[in-house]
Design a protein around this motif. Structure first.
Motif, PDB file in Angstrom:
ATOM      1  N   GLN A 157      48.817  -7.171 -10.779  1.00  6.84           N
ATOM      2  CA  GLN A 157      48.344  -6.722 -12.075  1.00  6.84           C
ATOM      3  C   GLN A 157      48.863  -5.307 -12.303  1.00  6.84           C
ATOM      4  OE1 GLN A 157      44.077  -6.567 -12.075  1.00  6.84           O
ATOM      5  NE2 GLN A 157      43.948  -5.258 -10.280  1.00  6.84           N
ATOM      6  N   VAL A 158      48.759  -4.832 -13.534  1.00  7.94           N
ATOM      7  CA  VAL A 158      49.248  -3.482 -13.821  1.00  7.94           C
ATOM      8  C   VAL A 158      48.307  -2.472 -13.188  1.00  7.94           C
ATOM      9  CG1 VAL A 158      49.901  -1.849 -15.608  1.00  7.94           C
ATOM     10  CG2 VAL A 158      50.209  -4.300 -15.998  1.00  7.94           C
ATOM     11  N   PRO A 159      48.802  -1.610 -12.287  1.00  7.94           N
ATOM     12  CA  PRO A 159      47.938  -0.622 -11.626  1.00  7.94           C
ATOM     13  C   PRO A 159      47.337   0.349 -12.645  1.00  7.94           C
ATOM     14  CG  PRO A 159      50.048  -0.833 -10.493  1.00  7.94           C
ATOM     15  CD  PRO A 159      50.182  -1.558 -11.784  1.00  7.94           C
ATOM     16  N   PRO A 160      46.225   0.989 -12.297  1.00  9.97           N
ATOM     17  CA  PRO A 160      45.616   1.973 -13.211  1.00  9.97           C
ATOM     18  C   PRO A 160      46.591   3.086 -13.563  1.00  9.97           C
ATOM     19  CG  PRO A 160      44.124   1.434 -11.415  1.00  9.97           C
ATOM     20  CD  PRO A 160      45.442   0.817 -11.061  1.00  9.97           C
ATOM     21  N   CYS A 161      46.396   3.656 -14.712  1.00  9.35           N
ATOM     22  CA  CYS A 161      47.222   4.775 -15.177  1.00  9.35           C
ATOM     23  C   CYS A 161      46.575   6.081 -14.708  1.00  9.35           C
ATOM     24  CB  CYS A 161      47.330   4.741 -16.693  1.00  9.35           C
ATOM     25  SG  CYS A 161      48.195   6.156 -17.415  1.00  9.35           S
ATOM     26  N   PHE A 162      47.360   6.958 -14.096  1.00  9.61           N
ATOM     27  CA  PHE A 162      46.863   8.272 -13.711  1.00  9.61           C
ATOM     28  C   PHE A 162      46.982   9.213 -14.906  1.00  9.61           C
ATOM     29  CE2 PHE A 162      47.401   8.245  -8.799  1.00  9.61           C
ATOM     30  CZ  PHE A 162      46.504   7.186  -8.734  1.00  9.61           C
ATOM     31  N   VAL A 163      45.990  10.056 -15.079  1.00  4.70           N
ATOM     32  CA  VAL A 163      45.960  11.000 -16.195  1.00  4.70           C
ATOM     33  C   VAL A 163      45.904  12.416 -15.636  1.00  4.70           C
ATOM     34  CG1 VAL A 163      44.764  11.753 -18.275  1.00  4.70           C
ATOM     35  CG2 VAL A 163      44.761   9.320 -17.644  1.00  4.70           C
ATOM     36  N   GLN A 185      50.853  12.545 -31.904  1.00  2.38           N
ATOM     37  CA  GLN A 185      50.692  11.181 -32.412  1.00  2.38           C
ATOM     38  C   GLN A 185      51.137  10.163 -31.370  1.00  2.38           C
ATOM     39  OE1 GLN A 185      52.679  10.463 -36.137  1.00  2.38           O
ATOM     40  NE2 GLN A 185      52.105   8.299 -36.195  1.00  2.38           N
ATOM     41  N   GLY A 186      52.199  10.501 -30.628  1.00  2.00           N
ATOM     42  CA  GLY A 186      52.649   9.614 -29.562  1.00  2.00           C
ATOM     43  C   GLY A 186      51.632   9.514 -28.451  1.00  2.00           C
ATOM     44  N   LEU A 187      50.962  10.636 -28.164  1.00  4.40           N
ATOM     45  CA  LEU A 187      49.925  10.619 -27.134  1.00  4.40           C
ATOM     46  C   LEU A 187      48.790   9.673 -27.528  1.00  4.40           C
ATOM     47  CD1 LEU A 187      48.791  11.792 -24.491  1.00  4.40           C
ATOM     48  CD2 LEU A 187      47.834  13.688 -25.839  1.00  4.40           C
ATOM     49  N   GLN A 188      48.442   9.683 -28.811  1.00  6.08           N
ATOM     50  CA  GLN A 188      47.389   8.773 -29.275  1.00  6.08           C
ATOM     51  C   GLN A 188      47.815   7.308 -29.165  1.00  6.08           C
ATOM     52  OE1 GLN A 188      46.449  10.004 -33.275  1.00  6.08           O
ATOM     53  NE2 GLN A 188      45.964  12.108 -32.671  1.00  6.08           N
ATOM     54  N   SER A 200      48.448  14.475 -20.429  1.00  6.79           N
ATOM     55  CA  SER A 200      47.667  14.526 -21.661  1.00  6.79           C
ATOM     56  C   SER A 200      47.109  15.916 -21.922  1.00  6.79           C
ATOM     57  CB  SER A 200      46.515  13.513 -21.588  1.00  6.79           C
ATOM     58  OG  SER A 200      45.718  13.554 -22.743  1.00  6.79           O
ATOM     59  N   THR A 201      47.094  16.300 -23.191  1.00  6.67           N
ATOM     60  CA  THR A 201      46.518  17.581 -23.593  1.00  6.67           C
ATOM     61  C   THR A 201      45.052  17.433 -23.998  1.00  6.67           C
ATOM     62  OG1 THR A 201      47.344  17.202 -25.843  1.00  6.67           O
ATOM     63  CG2 THR A 201      48.730  18.510 -24.369  1.00  6.67           C
ATOM     64  N   VAL A 202      44.564  16.204 -24.042  1.00  2.28           N
ATOM     65  CA  VAL A 202      43.158  15.943 -24.395  1.00  2.28           C
ATOM     66  C   VAL A 202      42.576  14.971 -23.377  1.00  2.28           C
ATOM     67  CG1 VAL A 202      43.509  16.350 -26.853  1.00  2.28           C
ATOM     68  CG2 VAL A 202      43.825  14.046 -25.939  1.00  2.28           C
ATOM     69  N   PRO A 203      41.279  15.013 -23.128  1.00  2.00           N
ATOM     70  CA  PRO A 203      40.661  14.076 -22.187  1.00  2.00           C
ATOM     71  C   PRO A 203      40.847  12.633 -22.664  1.00  2.00           C
ATOM     72  CG  PRO A 203      39.177  15.891 -22.701  1.00  2.00           C
ATOM     73  CD  PRO A 203      40.301  15.994 -23.665  1.00  2.00           C
ATOM     74  N   GLN A 204      41.053  11.734 -21.712  1.00  2.00           N
ATOM     75  CA  GLN A 204      41.211  10.321 -22.025  1.00  2.00           C
ATOM     76  C   GLN A 204      39.909   9.583 -21.699  1.00  2.00           C
ATOM     77  OE1 GLN A 204      43.881   8.739 -23.494  1.00  2.00           O
ATOM     78  NE2 GLN A 204      44.691  10.821 -23.784  1.00  2.00           N
ATOM     79  N   PRO A 205      39.273   8.970 -22.691  1.00  2.00           N
ATOM     80  CA  PRO A 205      38.022   8.251 -22.438  1.00  2.00           C
ATOM     81  C   PRO A 205      38.217   7.154 -21.392  1.00  2.00           C
ATOM     82  CG  PRO A 205      38.439   8.475 -24.795  1.00  2.00           C
ATOM     83  CD  PRO A 205      39.680   8.899 -24.101  1.00  2.00           C
ATOM     84  N   GLY A 206      37.239   7.043 -20.494  1.00  2.00           N
ATOM     85  CA  GLY A 206      37.285   5.997 -19.485  1.00  2.00           C
ATOM     86  C   GLY A 206      37.994   6.375 -18.209  1.00  2.00           C
ATOM     87  N   ALA A 207      38.622   7.550 -18.172  1.00  2.00           N
ATOM     88  CA  ALA A 207      39.329   7.976 -16.975  1.00  2.00           C
ATOM     89  C   ALA A 207      38.341   8.467 -15.924  1.00  2.00           C
ATOM     90  CB  ALA A 207      40.332   9.074 -17.310  1.00  2.00           C
ATOM     91  N   GLU A 224      43.656  17.759  -9.211  1.00  2.00           N
ATOM     92  CA  GLU A 224      42.705  16.917  -9.926  1.00  2.00           C
ATOM     93  C   GLU A 224      43.433  16.060 -10.955  1.00  2.00           C
ATOM     94  OE1 GLU A 224      39.743  19.420 -11.599  1.00  2.00           O
ATOM     95  OE2 GLU A 224      38.771  19.845  -9.667  1.00  2.00           O
ATOM     96  N   PHE A 225      43.008  14.824 -11.089  1.00  2.00           N
ATOM     97  CA  PHE A 225      43.598  13.915 -12.057  1.00  2.00           C
ATOM     98  C   PHE A 225      42.594  12.809 -12.359  1.00  2.00           C
ATOM     99  CE2 PHE A 225      44.634  12.501  -7.812  1.00  2.00           C
ATOM    100  CZ  PHE A 225      44.451  11.134  -7.841  1.00  2.00           C
ATOM    101  N   GLY A 226      42.875  12.030 -13.372  1.00  2.00           N
ATOM    102  CA  GLY A 226      42.015  10.920 -13.747  1.00  2.00           C
ATOM    103  C   GLY A 226      42.680   9.590 -13.430  1.00  2.00           C
ATOM    104  N   GLU A 227      41.873   8.588 -13.176  1.00  2.00           N
ATOM    105  CA  GLU A 227      42.375   7.240 -12.935  1.00  2.00           C
ATOM    106  C   GLU A 227      41.812   6.338 -14.032  1.00  2.00           C
ATOM    107  OE1 GLU A 227      42.814   4.010  -9.277  1.00  2.00           O
ATOM    108  OE2 GLU A 227      41.517   5.760  -9.073  1.00  2.00           O
ATOM    109  N   LEU A 228      42.714   5.821 -14.863  1.00  2.00           N
ATOM    110  CA  LEU A 228      42.309   5.083 -16.053  1.00  2.00           C
ATOM    111  C   LEU A 228      42.602   3.590 -15.864  1.00  2.00           C
ATOM    112  CD1 LEU A 228      41.235   5.239 -18.973  1.00  2.00           C
ATOM    113  CD2 LEU A 228      43.604   5.561 -19.718  1.00  2.00           C
ATOM    114  N   PRO A 229      41.571   2.766 -15.596  1.00  2.00           N
ATOM    115  CA  PRO A 229      41.792   1.324 -15.482  1.00  2.00           C
ATOM    116  C   PRO A 229      42.221   0.758 -16.834  1.00  2.00           C
ATOM    117  CG  PRO A 229      39.662   1.976 -14.574  1.00  2.00           C
ATOM    118  CD  PRO A 229      40.179   3.149 -15.348  1.00  2.00           C
TER     119      PRO A 229
END
Length: 789
Positions: free
Chosen positions: A186-192, A282-285, A419-426, A437-442
């Motif tokens: 499956q596609v691994p989680p995205c690191f943020v 806009q691309g980040l969104q 990312s320049t803004v927090p990603q929900p769910g990370a 420090e980083f985020g892991e986004l399923p």
């Protein structure tokens, strides 16, 4: 005490650790070469584990640990952060999981007591004992003859270990052969990773050399498939991924590459390939849609290789076309290198060469494995094979690219979002070793299915890059003999030159009389300067004209006075700025292939006096492509009336971003800013028409041209004729266009070309003129910085 000895002698030494090797360098003045070589070799004398070696005492190791930790405290670069995230994702027990920048915590995890320091010293000494002469490469760049160097080298490095001690970690060697980033199903989680500015997204894959993948390490190194694939995916031409993303508004508002791809490193058992995309807010969104586009493009390349380009040409094998182009670019860089390779570059290159005869060219050219056979490699240095890639090598590279594509699937990709803004769910994660420090986004199931089941129709917008018609096939310079100029030596002697340019004694600017040239049109520059056999070289502090080396380049500079620039209002200046910026945007993609082939262009406005200003057009290319490139580029400039409606706001933002912010410029810049904000498309089109009308008024009596390089006077005159014929200026009726030109005094010519003809060109478009930044070639054959001037 090597560094202490080198310091007063303006020498230096350094060391770098790679995944499978370490590189040590030394440089010094030639007068100290013998002592320096002996001292450098002494650093690598063999060690006996039973003895106490001063290099591996606890106090020496402690000093080195503190130095390494000091570098770590200075902060991690973006590259090291990417490497650390890659380590975190690597499968358990793989050596890559332990590879990365050192710190006090990673080197001495149990503290820095005497016992811990002695243990680290023993480990360092054991690792050092595996540095063998037969597994090492040594490269020396020196003006000294080899008859002097050979015995000195043999004496200096005679202490290097010849036989390795028994290997005490066989399991690690087996683990190193494994795939570090295998499929997960499956596609691994995205690191943020939080970034203050410059958002982006990166995709990382491992390319295992194994029977399962069908990719052989020797064939990979010979045919270099990742170079061709990077060029294909990160191309900026019409119909490319970069072009499509730009149209969506998902890339930043600036010129130059936003999509790059390269192999950060490769080993004996695998390679890492990384695709990076810079994003706008806009691309980040819409980052998931960007990832879908990448997945669709790779699926399209796997399933439908035969496609048309954006110009509607016949269907071609996209993979073979990419191989042909990058191999041609490599051949050009091989035939006309701007400088010799450094010793550090050679030492690395030698490690991938199949035998000594291929030490220099193995990493710079494309080959088939059969050509690397020890009986056939010398043939690659003879005849046509010494200058051009063989069909056999191109066929093998195409096959290898197809194999690599099978590895570039979504469930093998590791995504990182900057990312320049927090990603929900990370979910927050922290690498304790380096305090990263980083985020892991399923990824939700619907997004996973979208990527895993992405059909090639998801990239219907994609088109193969158009054929690059500007690739040079020149093999040698056919230039006239440079004539000595008796007026030059004195200017060189007193370091002043003429118009800020230092002229070599062997280079002479000739003023050509138009009436003696039958091929010239009725409207010609009254001053046509030709400098055959020489080239303009722009340095950091001065500019020079000197004889050509091996590179058969030609430069054309055309000065077109335009009174409307001198008399321009604030609104006109703003419209001119927008026209020029929109020109760069409009030509960036269509002429991207030309930029890779070493073709350069410039369109700029200059003020030469309080009473005169104008437009300067400059073009540079190899001698066998300069005519087609200069005329194509000049025609594109002439036909450009202003930004397309969909690009108007983009160009406006780019023009506003370039305004100066100094206090002295506040008032004037404020007026220009207001004008820029109010301009409409028709204002820019009107200014474009006024510009060319003004150029036409001065063309016959006040324009000038300079042609330099591998070209004769007749060829230079024909080149000027071709370029002038593309410009939107009248022919025989110019004299009737305006009576104002008759009132001006005739053009006064000095003994050398005017300064406006010799000022350094910006070469602003269509991309940064370096293979290290353009397209998917940032690491073309590992010759970054030496592939192009």
């Amino acid at each position: 005490q090597l560094e202490t000895w080198l310091e007063p002698r303006s020498g230096q030494s350094n060391g770098f650790t790679g995944f499978e090797s370490a590189l040590f360098t030394l440089s010094c003045g030639v007068e100290d070469w013998s002592d320096a070589l002996r001292r450098f070799g002494h650093c690598f004398r063999r060690t006996d584990m039973a003895d106490t070696d001063s290099r591996f005492r606890a106090e020496a190791v402690h000093r080195e640990v503190l130095r390494i930790n000091g570098e770590f405290q200075d902060g991690l670069s973006a590259g090291l952060r990417s490497l650390q995230l890659l380590r975190y994702r690597t499968v358990e027990d793989h050596p890559l999981r332990s590879f990365g920048p050192g710190s006090l915590k990673t080197l001495l995890p149990r503290g820095n007591g005497k016992q811990e320091l002695e243990a680290l010293a023993r480990l360092s000494q054991e690792l050092f004992s595996h540095m063998l002469a037969e597994q090492s490469t040594l490269a020396i760049v020196s003006p000294l003859p080899s008859s002097k160097l050979r015995p000195a080298v043999a004496d200096a490095f005679q202490g290097l270990n010849a036989v390795a001690p028994p290997v005490t970690w066989p399991g690690r060697r087996l683990a190193a052969m494994a795939d570090p980033l295998p499929s997960t199903g499956q596609v691994p989680p995205c690191f943020v990773v939080q970034s203050r500015e410059n958002p982006g997204i990166s995709f990382t894959w491992s390319i295992p050399f194994s029977a399962t993948s069908g990719i052989d390490a020797a064939s990979y190194r010979a045919s270099k498939p990742l170079v061709a694939l990077a060029h294909l995916v990160a191309h900026q031409g019409p119909g490319s991924l970069s072009c499509w993303l730009q149209k969506q508004g998902w890339l930043p508002d600036n010129l130059g590459p936003k999509v790059t791809a390269q192999a950060p490193f490769s080993t004996q058992s695998f390679a890492i390939w990384e695709l990076k995309i810079k994003l706008s807010q806009q691309g980040l969104q819409n980052w998931s849609s960007v990832a879908t586009a990448v997945s669709g493009l790779l699926a399209a390349l796997r399933r439908r290789r035969y496609v048309r380009d954006a110009q509607g040409g016949p269907q071609r094998d996209a993979l073979r076309q990419a191989v042909d182009e990058v191999s041609a670019l490599a051949d050009i860089a091989w035939r006309f290198p701007p400088r010799p390779p450094l010793s550090s570059e050679l030492a690395v290159d030698m490690r991938s060469a199949p035998r000594p005869a291929a030490y220099v060219f193995a990493s710079r050219r494309f080959f088939a494995v059969r050509e690397w056979d020890k009986e056939k490699v010398p043939n690659a240095l003879q005849g046509r094979a010494a200058r051009f890639t063989s069909t056999l090598a191109q066929e093998e590279a195409t096959t290898e690219v197809a194999k690599v594509l099978e590895c570039l699937v979504p469930d093998r990709a590791r995504l990182t979002l900057w990312s320049t803004v927090p990603q929900p769910g990370a979910q927050q994660r922290r690498d304790s070793n380096l305090d990263l420090e980083f985020g892991e986004l399923p990824l939700d199931s619907s997004l996973q299915r979208t990527w895993l089941d992405t059909p090639d129709v998801a990239a219907q917008w994609w088109r193969a890059p158009p054929l690059n018609v500007y690739l040079s096939k020149a093999t040698k310079i056919t230039k006239p003999a440079a004539e000595a100029d008796p007026l030059i030596p004195e200017s060189i002697k007193n370091k002043k030159g003429f118009n800020g340019v230092l002229w070599s004694e062997a280079c002479r600017a000739r003023l050509v009389e138009p009436k003696t040239l039958k091929s010239m049109p009725s409207v010609v520059p009254p001053a046509l300067w030709v400098v055959p056999g020489c080239v303009y070289v722009s340095g950091q502090f001065n500019e020079r004209v000197e004889p050509l080396g091996e590179e058969p380049v030609v430069t054309l500079t055309l000065w077109l006075p335009a009174r409307c620039i001198t008399e321009a209002s604030v609104k006109s200046r703003a419209a001119g700025r927008m026209w020029l910026k929109s020109l760069q945007v409009a030509l960036e993609s269509p002429f991207f292939g030309a930029a890779l082939a070493g073709c350069r262009w410039e369109c700029a406005f200059f003020t030469t006096s309080p009473y005169e200003a104008g437009m300067r057009l400059s073009f540079q290319a190899f001698s066998d492509s300069v005519s087609s490139f200069a005329t194509d580029a000049a025609l594109a400039i002439a036909q450009h009336a202003g930004p397309a409606p969909e690009d108007l706001e983009l160009v406006r933002r780019m023009a506003l971003a370039e305004l100066k912010t100094s206090r002295d410029a506040d008032k004037a810049q404020g007026e220009v800013k207001t004008a820029l904000e109010q301009l409409q498309g028709k204002d820019i089109r009107n200014e474009s028409q006024a510009l060319w009308r003004s150029v036409a008024e001065s063309l016959e009596g006040y324009s000038q041209a300079l042609v330099a390089g591998a070209i004769t006077e007749d060829e230079a005159a024909e080149l000027v004729r071709l370029v002038l014929s593309t410009l939107p200026v009248p022919g025989s009726d110019v004299s009737d266009a305006s009576d104002a030109s008759d009132a001006r005094p005739p053009l006064e010519l000095g003994p050398r070309p005017a300064a406006v003809l010799t000022r350094r060109p910006s070469w602003q478009g269509p991309v940064a003129q370096s293979l290290c930044r353009a397209s998917g070639l940032p690491a073309l054959l590992d010759v970054c910085g030496r592939a192009m001037k």
